[in-house]
Design a protein around this motif. Structure first.
Motif, PDB file in Angstrom:
ATOM      1  N   ARG A   1       0.823  -1.203   0.000  1.00  0.00           N
ATOM      2  CA  ARG A   1       0.000   0.000   0.000  1.00  0.00           C
ATOM      3  C   ARG A   1       0.862   1.260   0.000  1.00  0.00           C
ATOM      4  O   ARG A   1       0.605   2.212  -0.714  1.00  0.00           O
ATOM      5  N   ILE A   2       1.952   1.249   0.779  1.00  0.00           N
ATOM      6  CA  ILE A   2       2.847   2.407   0.830  1.00  0.00           C
ATOM      7  C   ILE A   2       3.542   2.590  -0.503  1.00  0.00           C
ATOM      8  O   ILE A   2       3.695   3.696  -0.995  1.00  0.00           O
ATOM      9  N   ASN A   3       3.985   1.481  -1.128  1.00  0.00           N
ATOM     10  CA  ASN A   3       4.657   1.579  -2.427  1.00  0.00           C
ATOM     11  C   ASN A   3       3.714   2.074  -3.505  1.00  0.00           C
ATOM     12  O   ASN A   3       4.131   2.785  -4.424  1.00  0.00           O
ATOM     13  N   LYS A   4       2.430   1.743  -3.443  1.00  0.00           N
ATOM     14  CA  LYS A   4       1.470   2.235  -4.435  1.00  0.00           C
ATOM     15  C   LYS A   4       1.234   3.720  -4.271  1.00  0.00           C
ATOM     16  O   LYS A   4       1.017   4.423  -5.240  1.00  0.00           O
ATOM     17  N   GLU A   5       1.263   4.218  -3.038  1.00  0.00           N
ATOM     18  CA  GLU A   5       1.017   5.629  -2.802  1.00  0.00           C
ATOM     19  C   GLU A   5       2.194   6.489  -3.232  1.00  0.00           C
ATOM     20  O   GLU A   5       2.028   7.637  -3.613  1.00  0.00           O
ATOM     21  N   HIS A   6       3.402   5.957  -3.191  1.00  0.00           N
ATOM     22  CA  HIS A   6       4.573   6.755  -3.556  1.00  0.00           C
ATOM     23  C   HIS A   6       4.986   6.437  -4.922  1.00  0.00           C
ATOM     24  O   HIS A   6       5.011   6.301  -5.861  1.00  0.00           O
TER      25      HIS A   6
END
Length: 159
Positions: free
Chosen positions: A154-159
């Motif tokens: 989820r963090i990698n998709k947001e950044h």
């Protein structure tokens, strides 16, 4: 902007009432600094008044609307779920349900008096509190690993 400058602008624009107008006029007459500031603001106001405002061309709105119409419509995002995650979660629940089913069979006393058929498993030597706690600890660790992977994706998709 200080208050005297604001009052001078309101005086130049004609936004003051009679009492405030007279007070500003007296300040302009009595204080040389305020008089110099008033004259500078008058020059600035006359310079602003002399400027011509640019207007967009007659076809500006039409050109903008045409460029918007030519842009492709946004497509709905389709999310792709990794099947490994689905299988892992499903496997976890299946193992948990099988364990609960086995434990319920173990703790029940199934008997069929007419058939003289007795199910009485003696698993006390295998299922001890240590085994149960180990099983729950293992489930907790697996759950935390999956939660970590989910949050990292989820963090990698947001950044």
């Amino acid at each position: 902007m200080n208050t005297i400058e604001q009052q001078l602008w309101e005086y130049i624009d004609g936004d003051l009432d009679e009492f405030s107008k007279k007070a500003i006029e007296e300040k302009i007459k009595s204080d040389a600094r305020i008089k110099v500031q008033y004259e500078e603001l008058l020059k600035l106001n006359s310079a602003f008044s002399a400027l011509d405002l640019d207007e967009p061309s007659m076809s500006f709105t039409r050109n903008v609307m045409e460029s918007i119409a030519l842009a492709p419509a946004p497509v709905a995002m389709k999310t792709k779920v990794d099947k490994k995650i689905i299988y892992a979660i499903g496997g976890f629940f299946i193992v948990s349900l099988l364990f609960l089913f086995g434990y319920s069979i173990y703790s029940s006393n199934l008997s069929m008096p007419k058939l003289d058929f007795n199910f009485n498993f003696n698993l006390d030597r295998y299922i001890t509190p240590t085994v149960l706690y180990s099983f729950l600890f293992f489930d907790l660790v697996i759950g935390l690993v999956f939660l970590d992977q989910f949050l990292r994706k989820r963090i990698n998709k947001e950044h």
